[in-house]
Structure formats: structure tokens, C-alpha cells
Write a protein that holds these residues in place. Structure first.
Motif, PDB file in Angstrom:
ATOM      1  N   MET A   1       0.972  -1.091   0.211  1.00 54.86           N
ATOM      2  CA  MET A   1      -0.117  -0.010  -0.024  1.00 54.86           C
ATOM      3  C   MET A   1       0.943   1.317   0.100  1.00 54.86           C
ATOM      4  O   MET A   1       2.164   1.166   0.483  1.00 54.86           O
ATOM      5  N   PRO A   2       0.295   2.381  -0.344  1.00 49.67           N
ATOM      6  CA  PRO A   2       1.112   3.784  -0.421  1.00 49.67           C
ATOM      7  C   PRO A   2       1.556   4.006   0.949  1.00 49.67           C
ATOM      8  O   PRO A   2       0.875   3.481   2.165  1.00 49.67           O
ATOM      9  N   ALA A   3       2.641   4.746   1.185  1.00 44.03           N
ATOM     10  CA  ALA A   3       3.264   5.297   2.504  1.00 44.03           C
ATOM     11  C   ALA A   3       2.327   5.970   3.146  1.00 44.03           C
ATOM     12  O   ALA A   3       1.567   6.802   2.806  1.00 44.03           O
ATOM     13  N   LEU A   4       2.262   5.702   4.672  1.00 41.64           N
ATOM     14  CA  LEU A   4       1.471   6.565   5.513  1.00 41.64           C
ATOM     15  C   LEU A   4       2.225   7.749   5.888  1.00 41.64           C
ATOM     16  O   LEU A   4       3.528   7.674   6.033  1.00 41.64           O
ATOM     17  N   SER A   5       1.508   8.906   6.266  1.00 43.04           N
ATOM     18  CA  SER A   5       2.237  10.125   6.613  1.00 43.04           C
ATOM     19  C   SER A   5       3.063   9.885   8.070  1.00 43.04           C
ATOM     20  O   SER A   5       2.647   9.169   8.969  1.00 43.04           O
ATOM     21  N   PRO A   6       4.187  10.342   7.905  1.00 45.52           N
ATOM     22  CA  PRO A   6       5.163  10.372   9.148  1.00 45.52           C
ATOM     23  C   PRO A   6       4.604  10.733  10.261  1.00 45.52           C
ATOM     24  O   PRO A   6       4.929  10.587  11.649  1.00 45.52           O
ATOM     25  N   THR A   7       3.608  11.848  10.154  1.00 39.82           N
ATOM     26  CA  THR A   7       2.822  12.276  11.394  1.00 39.82           C
ATOM     27  C   THR A   7       2.205  11.593  12.138  1.00 39.82           C
ATOM     28  O   THR A   7       2.069  11.445  13.269  1.00 39.82           O
ATOM     29  N   LEU A   8       1.514  10.337  11.245  1.00 43.48           N
ATOM     30  CA  LEU A   8       1.096   9.441  11.895  1.00 43.48           C
ATOM     31  C   LEU A   8       1.731   8.200  12.454  1.00 43.48           C
ATOM     32  O   LEU A   8       1.627   7.814  13.709  1.00 43.48           O
ATOM     33  N   THR A   9       2.808   7.707  11.765  1.00 44.25           N
ATOM     34  CA  THR A   9       3.630   6.737  12.220  1.00 44.25           C
ATOM     35  C   THR A   9       4.734   6.956  12.896  1.00 44.25           C
ATOM     36  O   THR A   9       5.216   6.082  13.689  1.00 44.25           O
ATOM     37  N   GLU A  10       4.799   8.218  13.444  1.00 35.95           N
ATOM     38  CA  GLU A  10       5.937   8.696  14.296  1.00 35.95           C
ATOM     39  C   GLU A  10       5.371   9.314  15.495  1.00 35.95           C
ATOM     40  O   GLU A  10       6.074   9.798  16.315  1.00 35.95           O
ATOM     41  N   ILE A  11       3.849   8.969  15.911  1.00 35.25           N
ATOM     42  CA  ILE A  11       3.232   9.552  17.123  1.00 35.25           C
ATOM     43  C   ILE A  11       3.858   9.061  18.272  1.00 35.25           C
ATOM     44  O   ILE A  11       4.311   9.824  19.405  1.00 35.25           O
ATOM     45  N   THR A  12       4.318   7.835  18.163  1.00 36.29           N
ATOM     46  CA  THR A  12       4.786   7.162  19.617  1.00 36.29           C
ATOM     47  C   THR A  12       6.222   7.405  19.609  1.00 36.29           C
ATOM     48  O   THR A  12       7.085   6.794  20.499  1.00 36.29           O
ATOM     49  N   GLY A  13       6.922   8.169  18.631  1.00 41.47           N
ATOM     50  CA  GLY A  13       8.514   8.385  18.594  1.00 41.47           C
ATOM     51  C   GLY A  13       9.382   7.042  18.235  1.00 41.47           C
ATOM     52  O   GLY A  13      10.439   7.069  18.578  1.00 41.47           O
ATOM     53  N   GLY A  14       8.515   6.277  17.501  1.00 41.50           N
ATOM     54  CA  GLY A  14       9.335   4.862  17.083  1.00 41.50           C
ATOM     55  C   GLY A  14       9.458   3.974  18.211  1.00 41.50           C
ATOM     56  O   GLY A  14      10.015   2.922  18.116  1.00 41.50           O
ATOM     57  N   GLY A  15       8.874   4.118  19.486  1.00 42.05           N
ATOM     58  CA  GLY A  15       9.235   3.393  20.637  1.00 42.05           C
ATOM     59  C   GLY A  15       7.787   3.006  21.104  1.00 42.05           C
ATOM     60  O   GLY A  15       6.933   2.869  20.516  1.00 42.05           O
ATOM     61  N   SER A  16       7.808   2.706  22.500  1.00 44.77           N
ATOM     62  CA  SER A  16       6.727   2.051  23.261  1.00 44.77           C
ATOM     63  C   SER A  16       5.707   3.322  23.539  1.00 44.77           C
ATOM     64  O   SER A  16       6.247   4.314  23.824  1.00 44.77           O
ATOM     65  N   ASP A  17       4.422   2.923  23.499  1.00 46.81           N
ATOM     66  CA  ASP A  17       3.486   3.936  24.151  1.00 46.81           C
ATOM     67  C   ASP A  17       3.221   3.751  25.501  1.00 46.81           C
ATOM     68  O   ASP A  17       2.551   4.511  26.179  1.00 46.81           O
ATOM     69  N   GLY A  18       4.056   2.730  26.344  1.00 45.53           N
ATOM     70  CA  GLY A  18       3.849   2.607  27.853  1.00 45.53           C
ATOM     71  C   GLY A  18       2.691   1.885  28.153  1.00 45.53           C
ATOM     72  O   GLY A  18       2.537   1.517  29.653  1.00 45.53           O
ATOM     73  N   TRP A  19       1.854   1.195  27.174  1.00 42.13           N
ATOM     74  CA  TRP A  19       0.718   0.541  27.598  1.00 42.13           C
ATOM     75  C   TRP A  19       0.800  -1.051  27.774  1.00 42.13           C
ATOM     76  O   TRP A  19       0.050  -2.032  27.829  1.00 42.13           O
ATOM     77  N   GLU A  20       2.227  -1.537  27.753  1.00 42.26           N
ATOM     78  CA  GLU A  20       2.303  -2.878  27.449  1.00 42.26           C
ATOM     79  C   GLU A  20       1.814  -3.965  28.774  1.00 42.26           C
ATOM     80  O   GLU A  20       1.131  -4.950  28.651  1.00 42.26           O
ATOM     81  N   VAL A  21       1.980  -3.387  29.919  1.00 42.00           N
ATOM     82  CA  VAL A  21       1.409  -4.194  31.185  1.00 42.00           C
ATOM     83  C   VAL A  21       0.028  -4.088  31.110  1.00 42.00           C
ATOM     84  O   VAL A  21      -0.558  -5.105  31.472  1.00 42.00           O
ATOM     85  N   PHE A  22      -0.589  -2.893  30.924  1.00 43.92           N
ATOM     86  CA  PHE A  22      -2.042  -2.923  30.874  1.00 43.92           C
ATOM     87  C   PHE A  22      -2.849  -4.002  29.739  1.00 43.92           C
ATOM     88  O   PHE A  22      -3.598  -4.617  29.836  1.00 43.92           O
ATOM     89  N   MET A  23      -1.849  -3.801  28.407  1.00 41.05           N
ATOM     90  CA  MET A  23      -2.545  -4.653  27.547  1.00 41.05           C
ATOM     91  C   MET A  23      -2.199  -6.225  27.852  1.00 41.05           C
ATOM     92  O   MET A  23      -3.242  -6.998  27.522  1.00 41.05           O
ATOM     93  N   ARG A  24      -1.280  -6.546  28.393  1.00 40.83           N
ATOM     94  CA  ARG A  24      -1.080  -7.963  29.017  1.00 40.83           C
ATOM     95  C   ARG A  24      -2.287  -8.299  30.115  1.00 40.83           C
ATOM     96  O   ARG A  24      -2.744  -9.627  30.014  1.00 40.83           O
TER      97      ARG A  24
END
Length: 391
Positions: A1-24
Motif C-alpha cells: 500500500m502507499p506510504a502513511l504520513s510520518p505524522t501518523l507513524t511517528e506519533i509514538t516516537g518509534g518506541g513504546s507507548d507505555g501500555w504493555e502491562v495494561f494490554m497484557r
């Protein structure tokens, strides 16, 4: 598919959003494992039926079409009156825009004040969505650490260091995740930096009805701050209306006019029947707000008493909000490691401090959002687990 905007793909800064324990934890619950959840700021008592009755009556009465984009006039007047009475700052409906919740207000406020490529400052520890919100508007999200040694009160000198090239500063008091209420001295220092450096101050005050010790001061009420401050408010915490998605921005008239233009091209307002319910809720006055806040005040006292029974887990002074921040550094574990082991071995879910920035490393955020007896049992189990790690 075409590339998505970096504005969207870089919202989390390329790392964790901090919610892993909650999701588990949610995955474990879905798989049939009982888990005691002390993770998110969701009231255990839902929206009061009298508010839902008002919402139902409004919807059945036909208020289901397009509502005025800035918010219905009566609700804007009510919010303005509430703010003026509590802060002493002259406030009219022209200073208020109703938004689809506090998160929408945060995004709109930063889009209004942060040119693309400029620095937007925020305090670490922070609510998990803050840096992503700033990145989403094209700003350079720049944290200012407020460390445990200083009681998580931000220092003006630290803000000053990062102020060059910045256009805004985001603060949150009472604070999520720490429960800290910023002192007058702290806010005076913040205000002076904002004036000296010509910064917008965005003040997230969604927990202003949850004050256990001291007083809440809105920085908009400080000298010469009303014209450079945008205040974020919400019905989510004060009236247990988290799912209704109704909040507001209070600020200078000219800024509100431009924010209304933005809303016309984005959210197009908030459902009329939801606004009517919010108006009804606010009209009930401080008594209803105190009733909704009461369980958290009670559990905060419970927390103090339980932690006094041991000497491994330390509590940061939680003077407001529905959370307590616990220092577990004596165990030798990071907050993330402790939280994951607590979930695996005791089926108790808390948020690691690292989810909220570097300054909260080695801490846990505990949401006081379950029934008192179950909350006390979970907290005692957490303390016992910490003590066992130290043996």
C-alpha cells in the motif's frame, strides 16, 4: 500500500507507548485469568443515573441533530461561570469552547500554539498521551524532568534551560501520574518563565475536583497569565462521564475563535444530548462532585495507613487525583520489571513508572479505582511482594 504520513507513524516516537502491562492484563482477563486491575483512571462507580436520565430525556426530546460547534450556549455559560467562581478570573462564554473530551482539547490547544518544527515543552512524569499529542501536531516534544527528590514539582530553572525555541509548556495539576498538586511557588516560577520566554501555558486541570490536601490553583488566575493560558477541563473525572467525551478549553477570546474554526473542520462539535447531560451535571454543583470524588479520598487515606505498616514501599505525597505513586526502588527492580512480576505472580496489574517518563523510573502508578476491600487487599499484597524481594 502507499506510504502513511510520518505524522501518523511517528506519533509514538518509534518506541513504546507505555501500555504493555495494561494490554497484557487485558489479555489475561480475556483468557479467563482473574486480574485485579489498578491501571487506568476509570471510576468503579459509573455515571450517576440522574445524569443518564437527563441525557436520555434530551435525546428522546430530539436533541440528536447537529449541535453548535463551539458548544451549546447554556453549557458554555455554565462552564464560564464555574471557572470564574473558582478562580476569580472574569470568564464569559466567549472564553469557552466545548470539545469531545479532554484529549481532543489537548490536541486542539497544541495545534493552536505550536508551529510545526518548534519545541513544545511538557513535564516528566507525564500522562501517557502527552508526547504523542505533541508529535501529532508536528511539534518537537521536549520533556522537562521533575524528579522524585523534589517531590515531582517542576523547577522553573529546568524549564528555562529548554525554553529556547519553544512556544508552549504543558502542565497538569493535580497530576497524573503522581497525584502531586503543584504549589503556589511552583506555579509562580512556571508563570515567570512563560512570561519571560513568551510561552503559551496549557494547563490540564481535569482533576481539579480531586484535592485531598492543600488547594488547587489555576495558573490562569496568576498575574498577567490569563492572555497566555489555555485551560483544559473535562467531565470525565469530575462527574464520572469518561465515555461521554465532553470537555472544554478556556482561554483568550481570540484564541477560542480560531479554535472554533479548527473544530468546524475536525470534530464538528459534541452531540447535543451529551452536552445537555453535562449541563445538568454541572448544575448539581459541588455536592455531586464531592460525592464522586469521595471514594478516592477514602482510598488515599487507606493507602497512607497500609503503607505505614511496612518500610519498603514509599508513597509520594499524593495530594490529589485518583492515583498514588509508589517508590519501589528499595527492591532493586525497575518499575517495569516489578509490575510485570506482580502481574505474573499475583495477578495484580499496576502501571510502571517508566510508562510516564524517565523521572518516574523505579516507581509504580496505582489507580485507586476498585472497591475498598479489594483495593486494600491488593495493596497489602503488593507491599508483601516488595518485602519478599528485599529478603
Amino acid at each position: 500500500m502507499p506510504a502513511l504520513s510520518p505524522t501518523l507513524t511517528e506519533i509514538t516516537g518509534g518506541g513504546s507507548d507505555g501500555w504493555e502491562v495494561f494490554m497484557r492484563a487485558r489479555e489475561m482477563i480475556a483468557a479467563g485469568t482473574p486480574v485485579t486491575e489498578l491501571t487506568i483512571g476509570e471510576h468503579d462507580i459509573r455515571t450517576d443515573p440522574i445524569i443518564l436520565d437527563a441525557m436520555h430525556a434530551s435525546a428522546c426530546g430530539g436533541h440528536t441533530g447537529y449541535a453548535m460547534v463551539p458548544g451549546i450556549a447554556a453549557l458554555r455559560r455554565e462552564v464560564a461561570q464555574r471557572v470564574q467562581e473558582r478562580t476569580g478570573v472574569p470568564t464569559g462564554p466567549e472564553n469557552v469552547m466545548i470539545t469531545p473530551g479532554g484529549q481532543s482539547a489537548l490536541f486542539a490547544s497544541h495545534l493552536a500554539t505550536c508551529p510545526k518544527g518548534k519545541k513544545a515543552l511538557f513535564i516528566d512524569p507525564y500522562y501517557a498521551t502527552y508526547p504523542g499529542t505533541l508529535r501529532a501536531v508536528g511539534a518537537i516534544a521536549t520533556p522537562i524532568e521533575a524528579d522524585a527528590k523534589g517531590g515531582f514539582q517542576p523547577r522553573a530553572a529546568d524549564i528555562e534551560v529548554q525554553a529556547e525555541g519553544a512556544t508552549s509548556l504543558l502542565i497538569n495539576s493535580p497530576n497524573n501520574p503522581t497525584g502531586v498538586v503543584y504549589t503556589r511557588n511552583t506555579l509562580d516560577g512556571i508563570a515567570e518563565v512563560c512570561k519571560r520566554r513568551d510561552l503559551w501555558l496549557i494547563s490540564d486541570e481535569v482533576y481539579d475536583t480531586q484535592i485531598w490536601e492543600g488547594v488547587h490553583i489555576s495558573p490562569r488566575a496568576l498575574p498577567d497569565m490569563a492572555e497566555r493560558t489555555l485551560v483544559i477541563g473535562s467531565m470525565s473525572k469530575s462527574h464520572a462521564m469518561t465515555g461521554s467525551r465532553v470537555g472544554w478549553i478556556v482561554g483568550p477570546r481570540t484564541a477560542i475563535e480560531h479554535l472554533i474554526n479548527l473544530a468546524t473542520h475536525t470534530t464538528y462539535g459534541v452531540a447535543g444530548f451529551v452536552q445537555d447531560a453535562a449541563l445538568f451535571a454541572l448544575e448539581q454543583g459541588p455536592a455531586l462532585e464531592a460525592e464522586i470524588a469521595a471514594p478516592f479520598k477514602r482510598r488515599r487515606a487507606l493507602t497512607v495507613n497500609i503503607l505505614a505498616e511496612q518500610n519498603v514501599v514509599k508513597m509520594i505525597s499524593a495530594d490529589g487525583a485518583m492515583y498514588v505513586m509508589l517508590d519501589i526502588r528499595a527492591t532493586g527492580l525497575s518499575g517495569e520489571a516489578f509490575a510485570n512480576r506482580l502481574l505474573d505472580e499475583h495477578h495484580i496489574a499496576v502501571m510502571p513508572g517508566e510508562s510516564f517518563g524517565r523521572a518516574a523510573a523505579g516507581h509504580l502508578r496505582v489507580a485507586m479505582t476498585i472497591e475498598d476491600t479489594a483495593y486494600a487487599a491488593a495493596l497489602r499484597a503488593l507491599c508483601a511482594f516488595a518485602a519478599a524481594l528485599c529478603e
